[in-house]
Design an enzyme around this catalytic site. Structure first.
Site, PDB file in Angstrom:
ATOM      1  N   HIS A 258       7.309   4.686  -3.759  1.00 33.18           N
ATOM      2  CA  HIS A 258       8.248   4.776  -2.631  1.00 33.18           C
ATOM      3  C   HIS A 258       9.259   3.627  -2.744  1.00 33.18           C
ATOM      4  O   HIS A 258       8.919   2.540  -3.201  1.00 33.18           O
ATOM      5  CB  HIS A 258       7.473   4.688  -1.312  1.00 33.18           C
ATOM      6  CG  HIS A 258       8.326   5.003  -0.121  1.00 33.18           C
ATOM      7  ND1 HIS A 258       9.163   4.075   0.452  1.00 33.18           N
ATOM      8  CD2 HIS A 258       8.501   6.149   0.580  1.00 33.18           C
ATOM      9  CE1 HIS A 258       9.800   4.648   1.470  1.00 33.18           C
ATOM     10  NE2 HIS A 258       9.417   5.904   1.562  1.00 33.18           N
TER      11      HIS A 258
ATOM     12  N   SER B 279      15.804  10.664   6.096  1.00 32.03           N
ATOM     13  CA  SER B 279      16.267  11.074   7.422  1.00 32.03           C
ATOM     14  C   SER B 279      16.220  12.588   7.645  1.00 32.03           C
ATOM     15  O   SER B 279      17.120  13.166   8.254  1.00 32.03           O
ATOM     16  CB  SER B 279      17.681  10.525   7.684  1.00 32.03           C
ATOM     17  OG  SER B 279      17.660   9.106   7.653  1.00 32.03           O
TER      18      SER B 279
ATOM     19  N   GLY C 256       9.739  10.468   6.965  1.00 27.70           N
ATOM     20  CA  GLY C 256       9.262   9.196   7.505  1.00 27.70           C
ATOM     21  C   GLY C 256       9.275   9.223   9.026  1.00 27.70           C
ATOM     22  O   GLY C 256       8.353   9.716   9.670  1.00 27.70           O
ATOM     23  N   GLY C 257      10.353   8.695   9.601  1.00 27.26           N
ATOM     24  CA  GLY C 257      10.442   8.519  11.053  1.00 27.26           C
ATOM     25  C   GLY C 257      10.062   9.754  11.855  1.00 27.26           C
ATOM     26  O   GLY C 257       9.290   9.665  12.826  1.00 27.26           O
TER      27      GLY C 257
ATOM     28  N   GLU D 168      10.395   1.646  -0.659  1.00 27.43           N
ATOM     29  CA  GLU D 168       9.981   0.399   0.009  1.00 27.43           C
ATOM     30  C   GLU D 168       9.024  -0.383  -0.878  1.00 27.43           C
ATOM     31  O   GLU D 168       9.037  -1.612  -0.897  1.00 27.43           O
ATOM     32  CB  GLU D 168       9.367   0.721   1.382  1.00 27.43           C
ATOM     33  CG  GLU D 168      10.445   1.128   2.377  1.00 27.43           C
ATOM     34  CD  GLU D 168      10.000   2.082   3.466  1.00 27.43           C
ATOM     35  OE1 GLU D 168       8.786   2.223   3.706  1.00 27.43           O
ATOM     36  OE2 GLU D 168      10.887   2.715   4.074  1.00 27.43           O
TER      37      GLU D 168
ATOM     38  N   GLU E 129      14.421  10.639  -3.036  1.00 26.38           N
ATOM     39  CA  GLU E 129      14.713   9.955  -1.783  1.00 26.38           C
ATOM     40  C   GLU E 129      15.817   8.934  -2.015  1.00 26.38           C
ATOM     41  O   GLU E 129      15.532   7.803  -2.451  1.00 26.38           O
ATOM     42  CB  GLU E 129      13.469   9.228  -1.277  1.00 26.38           C
ATOM     43  CG  GLU E 129      12.287  10.129  -1.006  1.00 26.38           C
ATOM     44  CD  GLU E 129      11.367   9.520   0.032  1.00 26.38           C
ATOM     45  OE1 GLU E 129      11.188  10.150   1.073  1.00 26.38           O
ATOM     46  OE2 GLU E 129      10.860   8.403  -0.190  1.00 26.38           O
TER      47      GLU E 129
ATOM     48  N   ASN F  41       5.119  10.665   5.903  1.00 25.38           N
ATOM     49  CA  ASN F  41       4.765   9.293   5.515  1.00 25.38           C
ATOM     50  C   ASN F  41       4.821   8.449   6.776  1.00 25.38           C
ATOM     51  O   ASN F  41       5.902   8.138   7.269  1.00 25.38           O
ATOM     52  CB  ASN F  41       5.781   8.800   4.472  1.00 25.38           C
ATOM     53  CG  ASN F  41       5.585   7.330   4.134  1.00 25.38           C
ATOM     54  OD1 ASN F  41       4.572   6.736   4.502  1.00 25.38           O
ATOM     55  ND2 ASN F  41       6.554   6.753   3.440  1.00 25.38           N
ATOM     56  N   TRP F  42       3.639   8.118   7.289  1.00 31.05           N
ATOM     57  CA  TRP F  42       3.600   7.380   8.556  1.00 31.05           C
ATOM     58  C   TRP F  42       3.885   5.892   8.351  1.00 31.05           C
ATOM     59  O   TRP F  42       3.979   5.146   9.324  1.00 31.05           O
ATOM     60  CB  TRP F  42       2.234   7.575   9.241  1.00 31.05           C
ATOM     61  CG  TRP F  42       1.956   8.999   9.666  1.00 31.05           C
ATOM     62  CD1 TRP F  42       2.810  10.083   9.562  1.00 31.05           C
ATOM     63  CD2 TRP F  42       0.751   9.509  10.260  1.00 31.05           C
ATOM     64  NE1 TRP F  42       2.209  11.214  10.055  1.00 31.05           N
ATOM     65  CE2 TRP F  42       0.938  10.900  10.490  1.00 31.05           C
ATOM     66  CE3 TRP F  42      -0.478   8.927  10.618  1.00 31.05           C
ATOM     67  CZ2 TRP F  42      -0.050  11.698  11.071  1.00 31.05           C
ATOM     68  CZ3 TRP F  42      -1.459   9.731  11.187  1.00 31.05           C
ATOM     69  CH2 TRP F  42      -1.248  11.097  11.415  1.00 31.05           C
ATOM     70  N   LYS F  43       3.972   5.462   7.124  1.00 31.61           N
ATOM     71  CA  LYS F  43       4.267   4.059   6.782  1.00 31.61           C
ATOM     72  C   LYS F  43       3.304   3.113   7.522  1.00 31.61           C
ATOM     73  O   LYS F  43       2.163   3.483   7.782  1.00 31.61           O
ATOM     74  CB  LYS F  43       5.727   3.735   7.085  1.00 31.61           C
ATOM     75  CG  LYS F  43       6.697   4.724   6.443  1.00 31.61           C
ATOM     76  CD  LYS F  43       8.093   4.221   6.420  1.00 31.61           C
ATOM     77  CE  LYS F  43       9.011   5.318   5.905  1.00 31.61           C
ATOM     78  NZ  LYS F  43      10.363   4.877   5.653  1.00 31.61           N
TER      79      LYS F  43
ATOM     80  N   GLY G 149      15.453   6.099   6.549  1.00 31.52           N
ATOM     81  CA  GLY G 149      15.375   5.356   7.806  1.00 31.52           C
ATOM     82  C   GLY G 149      16.727   4.941   8.352  1.00 31.52           C
ATOM     83  O   GLY G 149      16.817   4.110   9.255  1.00 31.52           O
TER      84      GLY G 149
HETATM   85  C1  PEP Z   1      10.481   7.949   3.743  1.00 28.82           C
HETATM   86  O1  PEP Z   1      10.132   6.842   4.059  1.00 28.82           O
HETATM   87  O2  PEP Z   1       9.934   8.508   2.782  1.00 28.82           O
HETATM   88  C2  PEP Z   1      11.542   8.578   4.500  1.00 28.82           C
HETATM   89  C3  PEP Z   1      12.148   9.603   3.982  1.00 28.82           C
HETATM   90  O3  PEP Z   1      11.853   8.030   5.726  1.00 28.82           O
HETATM   91  P1  PEP Z   1      12.844   8.643   6.837  1.00 28.82           P
HETATM   92  O4  PEP Z   1      12.509  10.094   6.982  1.00 28.82           O
HETATM   93  O5  PEP Z   1      12.567   7.853   8.074  1.00 28.82           O
HETATM   94  O6  PEP Z   1      14.230   8.448   6.316  1.00 28.82           O
END
Ligand code: PEP
Length: 249
Positions: A95, A213, A234-235, A97, A167, A9-11, A173
């Site tokens: 998600h 993470s 994500g990151g 967010e 999640e 997920n590049w957000k 994040g």
């Molecule tokens: C996400 O946004 O779905 C996520 C899991 O982010 P991160 O890996 O950065 O925690």
């Protein structure tokens, strides 16, 4: 046996040009992978370009959201059909967010899911508890409500391409990962809820990703858990080397 499914997920990151570059690197680095399903989810404007780069490769392309209606007066939204038309085969829905910053509810996620299914997209529906909910001992209740709320009214046939992503909000994040035991406990409870709603066969085949993470250093121990079938990243998905290392867990 469930094929692992790892999605990035590049957000709201990377310009169109940067997204194309990242997709090109991933196409090369992941070309050898045949035992893991892979998807990347760029921002909307980069999606058609990324889809062109990855056409014919082993990497699917997804959007990070879609609207439930096929068209109309919904300023700022993108219909599921438009997402598919742009080259996506997958879509992330619900998600945390979206839920926390943009006020999406379980009912709203369900409406978006209806659109995704109508458009033939493979949905990744996200669920997860906040830290306060976990500390209050409400994790399983919250996650179960989110699963039931999002899926209510859809039958197993409609949901055959569904993936769920657990999640925990406190792990997204933040650098804090749920321990494999914490994640496995919730994944197992989700699978048993799904079995009660859709039957054992459906539950057994359903892929449940973990997200929060995930990094090259912790993916293997998470993937070793019985009910963890992949990751939503994500990151670490923004760096070709680290996403590639995660996929090559
Ligand atoms: C996400 O946004 O779905 C996520 C899991 O982010 P991160 O890996 O950065 O925690």
């Amino acid at each position: 046996m469930r094929t692992p499914f790892i999605a990035g997920n590049w957000k709201m990151n990377r310009s169109i040009g940067e997204s194309i570059q990242l997709a090109k690197l991933l196409k090369v680095k992941l070309a050898d992978v045949s035992q893991v399903d892979i998807a990347v989810c760029p921002q909307f404007l980069a999606l058609p370009e990324v889809a062109k780069v990855l056409a014919g490769s082993n990497i699917h392309v997804g959007a990070q959201n879609c609207h439930g209606n096929p068209s109309g007066a919904f300023t700022g939204e993108v219909a599921a059909e438009m997402v598919a038309d742009a080259g996506a085969t997958h879509v992330i829905l619900g998600h945390s967010e979206r839920r926390q910053i943009f006020g999406e509810t379980n009912q709203g996620v369900r409406a978006r899911l209806a659109g995704a299914l109508r458009a033939g997209l493979h949905p990744i529906v996200c669920v997860g508890e906040t830290l306060a909910e976990r500390e209050a001992g409400a994790t399983i209740d919250i996650v179960s409500d989110q699963v039931k709320g999002a899926l209510e009214g859809f039958d197993a046939q409609a949901l055959r391409h569904l993936t769920l992503a657990y999640e925990p909000v406190w792990a997204i994040g933040t650098g804090k990962t749920a321990s494999p035991e914490q994640a496995q406990e919730v994944h197992a409870s989700i699978r048993s809820l799904i079995a009660s709603l859709y039957g054992q066969d459906f539950a057994h085949a359903l892929r449940i990703q973990y997200g929060g993470s995930v990094k090259p250093g912790n993916v293997a121990e998470l993937m070793a858990c019985t009910d963890i079938d992949g990751a939503l990243v994500g990151g670490a998905a923004l760096d070709a080397e680290s996403f590639s290392n995660i996929v090559h867990f």
